[in-house]
Design an enzyme around this catalytic site. Structure first.
Site, PDB file in Angstrom:
ATOM      1  N   ARG A 296      43.385  30.253  44.285  1.00 56.70           N
ATOM      2  CA  ARG A 296      42.063  30.093  43.679  1.00 56.70           C
ATOM      3  C   ARG A 296      41.711  28.624  43.494  1.00 56.70           C
ATOM      4  O   ARG A 296      40.566  28.217  43.713  1.00 56.70           O
ATOM      5  CB  ARG A 296      42.014  30.856  42.353  1.00 56.70           C
ATOM      6  CG  ARG A 296      41.910  32.354  42.556  1.00 56.70           C
ATOM      7  CD  ARG A 296      42.056  33.166  41.281  1.00 56.70           C
ATOM      8  NE  ARG A 296      41.797  34.583  41.572  1.00 56.70           N
ATOM      9  CZ  ARG A 296      41.962  35.566  40.715  1.00 56.70           C
ATOM     10  NH1 ARG A 296      42.400  35.301  39.482  1.00 56.70           N
ATOM     11  NH2 ARG A 296      41.706  36.820  41.070  1.00 56.70           N
ATOM     12  N   TYR A 440      36.154  35.406  48.402  1.00 56.95           N
ATOM     13  CA  TYR A 440      37.577  35.746  48.477  1.00 56.95           C
ATOM     14  C   TYR A 440      38.392  35.094  47.362  1.00 56.95           C
ATOM     15  O   TYR A 440      37.933  34.207  46.664  1.00 56.95           O
ATOM     16  CB  TYR A 440      38.182  35.498  49.851  1.00 56.95           C
ATOM     17  CG  TYR A 440      38.121  34.138  50.498  1.00 56.95           C
ATOM     18  CD1 TYR A 440      37.913  32.969  49.789  1.00 56.95           C
ATOM     19  CD2 TYR A 440      38.305  34.043  51.879  1.00 56.95           C
ATOM     20  CE1 TYR A 440      37.895  31.743  50.429  1.00 56.95           C
ATOM     21  CE2 TYR A 440      38.283  32.819  52.532  1.00 56.95           C
ATOM     22  CZ  TYR A 440      38.078  31.675  51.795  1.00 56.95           C
ATOM     23  OH  TYR A 440      38.072  30.458  52.438  1.00 56.95           O
ATOM     24  N   GLU A 441      39.609  35.606  47.201  1.00 59.04           N
ATOM     25  CA  GLU A 441      40.499  35.268  46.079  1.00 59.04           C
ATOM     26  C   GLU A 441      39.863  35.613  44.728  1.00 59.04           C
ATOM     27  O   GLU A 441      40.112  34.960  43.733  1.00 59.04           O
ATOM     28  CB  GLU A 441      40.897  33.790  46.115  1.00 59.04           C
ATOM     29  CG  GLU A 441      41.583  33.347  47.380  1.00 59.04           C
ATOM     30  CD  GLU A 441      42.772  34.213  47.756  1.00 59.04           C
ATOM     31  OE1 GLU A 441      43.375  34.805  46.855  1.00 59.04           O
ATOM     32  OE2 GLU A 441      43.094  34.281  48.952  1.00 59.04           O
ATOM     33  N   GLY A 442      39.076  36.658  44.717  1.00 61.32           N
ATOM     34  CA  GLY A 442      38.384  37.077  43.503  1.00 61.32           C
ATOM     35  C   GLY A 442      36.975  36.518  43.498  1.00 61.32           C
ATOM     36  O   GLY A 442      36.790  35.301  43.459  1.00 61.32           O
ATOM     37  N   GLN A 447      35.875  35.815  38.522  1.00 63.36           N
ATOM     38  CA  GLN A 447      36.384  34.612  37.849  1.00 63.36           C
ATOM     39  C   GLN A 447      35.774  34.479  36.450  1.00 63.36           C
ATOM     40  O   GLN A 447      36.466  34.117  35.485  1.00 63.36           O
ATOM     41  CB  GLN A 447      36.061  33.359  38.674  1.00 63.36           C
ATOM     42  CG  GLN A 447      36.584  33.369  40.095  1.00 63.36           C
ATOM     43  CD  GLN A 447      38.073  33.610  40.194  1.00 63.36           C
ATOM     44  OE1 GLN A 447      38.862  33.028  39.457  1.00 63.36           O
ATOM     45  NE2 GLN A 447      38.461  34.481  41.114  1.00 63.36           N
TER      46      GLN A 447
END
Length: 595
Positions: A296, A440-442, A447
């Site tokens: 992230r 992506y990656e949340g 977040q």
């Protein structure tokens, strides 16, 4: 195509003048070799590599994309040769453990290198970026045999890595994962299932690809508590660490996507593929989060890299493009028209890009330095404080910097006008490439939920205090300096709004979780802008002390950007506070069937 020049002077300003990065070599024994001379040499070489090897492949890689044929992926022309040079230069091992062949340099320095790679060629950066995340997870959670087998190859770049989380039915909600693992008598497992959206899942850059895969054991409890992590190589390693037989893992297809087209995004099928458990059974999510949290922050650096590239391209164009005369009268009467950089609205866009990019660099590099302190500082209390601060600000860095990267690329298109919409100029590619970083990656909404739903409440506000206390102390001290008032007063007002918003969230969110969810995105942006204001105050203080010297123009530009941020960007905190405290009613009142 917009040219890219590594912003080494800007990077050095953050490293040495703001963060005092040289103190790492003095106070953290693990980084004794990370002296300014060493750091400068690394930055110089990284800048040259990005400018001369990676950036020239960015447009052609986007035009050509990856090729998929019968389970094999071929990267665009020039990528394999560039990766070989990348490996030859030792770049994959820059921040890695010397026990496994790494150079053991600070992650802070790797952040700077990652920024330059992402500015020059984001698609290329995906391949070593995934490998670094894979390395981090195995280093933290693998057993000694797994570390000895996989880490040296990942460090050299001979092998690459992936993270296999997403399935057709589960993205953010990994508790819905269906990939299953069946035990073998020899202690290994066979994996069955399909993973999608796997970056660097198949390619021709390395001789082996090491997949980290989330899957369920037969006795796994339901939901997220029943997920385990497995390491599954494309080719089974031999006893001497070489490449052996092909494993039963294959690329079923590649995605046809909006951007990062030179990065292979794959459907990966596991048809009884042999794998080994990493860490404890059913504890795969805690292991995977080691990789995801690092990833992230790395995605935040992608946003920063895109923003810098967009700014550089837009500035170059604005200085060259002749259109109309200045509203105040001709500024370049010898030319048929003035360059568009004379126009106030063009300057508004360029200054917004610049002010947010420079402060975002300061914020993200600060987190890089705190990562290094959390990992190796000799004082356990200092390590704990740094770890808390990074945990708190990771969702802020990921979400805000990627939002800014996308916005900056869009502003770049606007500065270019019609030419920005045309592919050959390269600016529209930055928009397409930047868009995935917000997902992506949340996703950035996730977040925001992580920030308000998990981080603020951790340790009864312990994480939040790691940021609030030093900022409060700085404001109190800086308020006594008359020359800093134009920067400190707006920051103090924004900080007060952030404190009020935090108190409101604590009360409203505890009573009704939907209130916290409704406020989360606005709160994260309010938090981010306040953090950037704190960064700008500190940078302005340095610039004030050094104006009038040999680099007067550099520091005057810093002050001009700081003033623009305080006057024209930071006031957004007022509207954000109003919106987030408006409550959930207007979001939740409309029945689902009425949409």
């Amino acid at each position: 195509m917009p040219a890219y020049k590594a912003p080494l002077r800007e990077i050095r300003f953050i490293l040495y003048e703001l963060l005092k990065a040289e103190t790492l070599s003095n106070t953290v024994p693990a980084y004794a070799d990370a002296t300014p001379d060493v750091i400068d040499a690394i930055l110089e070489e990284a800048g040259k590599f990005c400018e001369n090897e990676l950036q020239p492949l960015n447009h052609s890689g986007d035009e050509e994309g990856c090729h998929f044929d019968n389970g094999a992926v071929t990267t665009p022309k020039g990528f394999k040769e560039a990766y070989a040079k990348f490996v030859e230069g030792g770049w994959p091992g820059l921040p890695c453990d010397p026990d496994y062949g790494g150079q053991g340099l600070p992650k802070l320095i790797n952040f700077a290198v990652e920024e330059m790679i992402c500015s020059a060629n984001l698609s290329f950066g995906m391949y070593p970026g995934l490998s670094n995340g894979n390395y981090n997870a195995i280093h933290a959670h693998g057993d000694e045999a797994q570390k000895a087998l996989y880490l040296p190859k990942l460090v050299t770049g001979e092998w690459s890595g992936t993270m296999c989380l997403t399935e057709p039915q589960c993205g953010t909600d990994l508790g819905l994962c269906k990939t299953r693992a069946e035990a073998n008598a020899d202690g290994s497992y066979n994996l069955f299932g399909t993973k999608i959206f796997i970056s660097a899942g198949e390619h021709d850059l390395t001789e082996n690809i090491i997949h980290l895969v989330l899957a369920r054991l037969p006795d796994a409890p339901a939901g997220i508590r029943g997920i385990s992590l497995f390491v599954c190589p494309k080719f089974l390693p031999t006893a001497d660490g070489g490449v052996g037989a092909r494993n039963k893992v294959a690329c079923g297809s590649t995605e046809k996507k909006m951007g990062i087209k030179a990065s292979s995004t794959c459907v990966i099928n596991f048809d009884g593929a042999q794998a080994w458990l990493v860490g404890r059974p059913h504890k795969g999510m805690s292991a995977m989060f080691t990789m995801m949290n690092t990833a992230r922050l790395a995605v935040g650096m992608q946003g920063l890299g895109i923003a810098e590239a967009a700014y550089q391209g837009a500035v170059t164009y604005a200085k060259d493009r002749l259109q109309m005369r200045s509203v105040a009268g001709a500024k370049f009467p010898e030319k048929p028209a003035d360059p568009i950089i004379v126009h106030p609205d063009v300057r508004r866009m360029l200054l917004k890009m610049r002010a947010l990019t420079e402060a975002s660099r300061a914020l993200s590099y600060w987190m890089g330095m705190e990562l290094d302190i959390a990992a190796h500082h000799p004082d356990p209390e200092r390590r704990a404080a740094a770890d808390d601060l990074v945990a708190l600000l990771t969702p802020v860095v990921k979400a805000f910097l990627t939002d800014h990267g996308f916005d900056a690329a869009n502003l770049g298109v606007q500065v270019f006008g019609g030419h920005g919409y045309i592919r050959e100029w390269g600016m529209e590619q930055l928009v397409r490439d930047a868009r995935i970083t917000q997902i992506y990656e949340g996703t950035n909404g996730i977040q925001a939920l992580d920030l308000v739903g998990r981080k603020l409440g951790t340790g009864v506000g312990r994480l939040a205090r790691r940021f609030f206390h030093p900022v409060s102390e700085y404001i109190e001290t800086a308020s006594e300096k008359p020359a800093l008032q134009e920067f400190v007063l707006p920051t103090a007002k924004a900080f007060a709004k952030l404190q009020q918003a935090t108190a409101w969230l604590a009360q409203a969110g505890m009573a009704d979780p939907e209130e916290a969810g409704a406020a989360a995105t606005d709160y994260l942006r309010l938090f981010a802008l306040t953090a950037l204001a704190y960064m700008w105050c500190r940078m302005a203080e340095i610039a004030l002390d050094k104006q009038g010297g040999e680099e007067a123009a550099f520091y005057e530009a810093k002050l001009a950007a700081a003033r623009f941020f305080m006057a024209r960007l930071l006031p957004e905190t007022n509207s954000l506070f109003t919106m987030l405290t408006a409550g959930k009613a207007t979001l939740m009142a409309l029945p689902a069937e009425a949409f």
